[in-house]
Design an enzyme around this catalytic site. Structure first.
Site, short mmCIF file in Angstrom:
data_model
loop_
_atom_site.label_atom_id
_atom_site.label_comp_id
_atom_site.label_asym_id
_atom_site.label_seq_id
_atom_site.Cartn_x
_atom_site.Cartn_y
_atom_site.Cartn_z
N GLY A 1 28.74 -28.39 17.38
CA GLY A 1 27.62 -29.02 16.69
C GLY A 1 27.52 -30.44 17.19
O GLY A 1 27.49 -30.68 18.38
N GLU A 2 27.55 -31.36 16.27
CA GLU A 2 27.45 -32.78 16.61
C GLU A 2 28.65 -33.47 15.94
O GLU A 2 28.70 -33.56 14.71
CB GLU A 2 26.11 -33.30 16.08
CG GLU A 2 25.90 -34.78 16.28
CD GLU A 2 25.97 -35.18 17.75
OE1 GLU A 2 25.40 -34.48 18.60
OE2 GLU A 2 26.62 -36.19 18.03
N SER A 3 29.57 -33.94 16.77
CA SER A 3 30.84 -34.41 16.21
C SER A 3 30.67 -35.63 15.29
O SER A 3 31.41 -35.78 14.31
CB SER A 3 31.83 -34.72 17.32
OG SER A 3 31.32 -35.69 18.22
N CYS B 1 34.32 -27.38 20.95
CA CYS B 1 33.34 -28.38 21.38
C CYS B 1 33.30 -29.58 20.42
O CYS B 1 34.27 -30.34 20.41
CB CYS B 1 31.98 -27.71 21.55
SG CYS B 1 30.92 -28.60 22.69
N ILE C 1 28.07 -26.24 26.32
CA ILE C 1 26.79 -26.80 25.87
C ILE C 1 27.00 -28.28 25.56
O ILE C 1 27.69 -28.63 24.59
CB ILE C 1 26.28 -26.07 24.61
CG1 ILE C 1 26.10 -24.58 24.91
CG2 ILE C 1 24.96 -26.69 24.13
CD1 ILE C 1 25.80 -23.74 23.68
N ARG C 2 26.42 -29.13 26.37
CA ARG C 2 26.62 -30.58 26.20
C ARG C 2 28.09 -30.86 25.84
O ARG C 2 28.41 -31.51 24.84
CB ARG C 2 25.67 -31.14 25.13
CG ARG C 2 25.21 -32.56 25.46
CD ARG C 2 23.83 -32.83 24.87
NE ARG C 2 23.88 -32.90 23.44
CZ ARG C 2 24.18 -33.98 22.73
NH1 ARG C 2 24.47 -35.11 23.33
NH2 ARG C 2 24.19 -33.94 21.42
N ARG D 1 33.09 -37.36 25.52
CA ARG D 1 31.94 -36.60 25.01
C ARG D 1 30.86 -36.47 26.09
O ARG D 1 30.69 -37.35 26.92
CB ARG D 1 31.33 -37.31 23.80
CG ARG D 1 32.21 -37.24 22.57
CD ARG D 1 31.56 -37.98 21.42
NE ARG D 1 30.31 -37.36 21.00
CZ ARG D 1 29.48 -37.87 20.09
NH1 ARG D 1 29.79 -39.00 19.50
NH2 ARG D 1 28.38 -37.25 19.77
N GLU E 1 32.52 -18.38 20.41
CA GLU E 1 31.73 -17.73 19.33
C GLU E 1 30.32 -17.35 19.81
O GLU E 1 29.61 -16.64 19.11
CB GLU E 1 31.67 -18.65 18.10
CG GLU E 1 30.76 -19.87 18.21
CD GLU E 1 31.34 -21.03 19.02
OE1 GLU E 1 32.38 -20.85 19.69
OE2 GLU E 1 30.73 -22.11 19.01
N HIS F 1 32.49 -22.48 24.03
CA HIS F 1 32.05 -21.80 22.80
C HIS F 1 32.31 -20.29 22.81
O HIS F 1 31.38 -19.50 23.00
CB HIS F 1 30.55 -21.99 22.62
CG HIS F 1 30.14 -23.37 22.25
ND1 HIS F 1 30.10 -23.81 20.95
CD2 HIS F 1 29.73 -24.39 23.01
CE1 HIS F 1 29.69 -25.06 20.92
NE2 HIS F 1 29.45 -25.44 22.16
N1 GLN Z 1 27.74 -33.12 22.39
C1 GLN Z 1 28.28 -32.79 21.10
C2 GLN Z 1 29.13 -33.95 20.57
O1 GLN Z 1 29.46 -34.85 21.29
C3 GLN Z 1 29.11 -31.53 21.16
C4 GLN Z 1 28.24 -30.37 21.58
C5 GLN Z 1 28.69 -29.04 21.07
O2 GLN Z 1 29.44 -28.94 20.11
N2 GLN Z 1 28.15 -28.01 21.68
O3 GLN Z 1 29.46 -33.94 19.44
#
Ligand code: GLN
Length: 188
Positions: A46-48, A77, A133-134, A103, A172, A170
Site C-alpha cells: 500500500g502506502e507505507s 512492499c 509495484i513502485r 522506497r 498476494e 507482492h
Molecule cells: N511505494 C510504496 C511506499 O513507499 C510501496 C508500494 C507498494 O506497497 N506496492 O510505501
C-alpha cells in the site's frame, strides 16, 4: 493457526483470499486487542507513510513491536518498509527488522515490473515469479537479518530475521501460494 492481516490501508483483502485458499481463516486487524490471539500477522502493500500514520492513530505501534519480539510478521512492499529500521527519511516505522530500505527504488508506478527470482528457502523448484509495484529495495541487511532473495543484478528484494519476513514484491497478487505457505511455517 490464527493469522491476521493488518487492515489499515493497502491490499489486505488479497492476502486474506490467498490464506483462505490455503484453508486458513484470516482476520482483518485494526485494533491492538485483536493481536492477542494471533500466531502471525501480515502487513500488506500500500502506502507505507499512510500505514504508519494510521498505526500511530490506532495506538498500534508499541503493540506491533511487542508482537514482533516473539511472533511472526511478514511485510510485503509497504509492509516491508514499515518493518525496517531505516528508510533515510522521516516517517513512522516499527524499526524491528535490521534492514535499510530505499522506497520507490525503481521509479514511479509506470516503472512497475515482474521478474524471475531464485529463492532457495522455498525449497525444490525455488524459481519464483515476482511482481514489483513502485517497489522498495532492501539496500542492506545488518545484524541478525539475512538475505533470502536478490534480483539478478544483486539488489536485495527479500530478507528474513527470525520470524520476521520482508519482501519488496507482492506474492498476494499471484496464484502462487508458496510464499504464504512459507510464512505459515514461520508462524507455527
Ligand atoms: N511505494 C510504496 C511506499 O513507499 C510501496 C508500494 C507498494 O506497497 N506496492 O510505501
Amino acid at each position: 493457526m490464527n493469522i491476521g492481516v493488518l487492515a489499515l490501508q493497502g491490499d489486505f483483502a488479497e492476502h486474506i483470499t490467498m490464506l483462505n485458499h490455503l484453508g486458513v481463516e484470516a482476520d482483518e486487524i485494526r485494533l491492538p486487542g485483536q493481536l492477542d490471539s494471533l500466531d502471525g500477522l501480515i502487513i500488506p502493500g500500500g502506502e507505507s507513510t499512510t500505514i504508519g500514520k494510521l498505526a500511530e492513530d490506532f495506538k498500534l505501534m508499541e503493540p506491533l513491536r511487542a508482537f514482533g519480539k516473539s511472533r511472526a510478521i511478514w511485510g510485503t512492499c509497504a509492509g516491508a518498509i514499515f518493518l525496517s529500521k531505516d528508510v533515510r527519511r522521516h516517517q513512522p516505522l516499527l524499526g524491528i527488522m535490521d534492514i535499510t530500505v530505499e522506497r520507490n527504488a525503481f521509479g514511479r508506478q509506470v516503472d512497475s515490473f515482474e521478474a524471475d527470482l531464485t529463492i532457495p528457502d522455498l525449497g525444490e523448484g525455488s524459481r519464483y515469479h515476482a511482481i514489483f509495484i513502485r517497489a522498495p529495495i532492501i539496500e542492506s541487511v545488518q545484524d541478525d537479518a539475512r538475505v533470502i532473495s536478490t534480483l539478478p543484478d544483486g539488489r536485495i528484494v527479500a530478507a528474513l530475521q527470525g520470524k520476521l519476513l520482508a519482501t519488496s514484491f507482492h506474492p498476494e497478487l499471484t496464484r502462487d501460494t508458496r510464499f504464504h505457505q512459507y510464512f505459515l511455517s514461520l508462524a507455527k
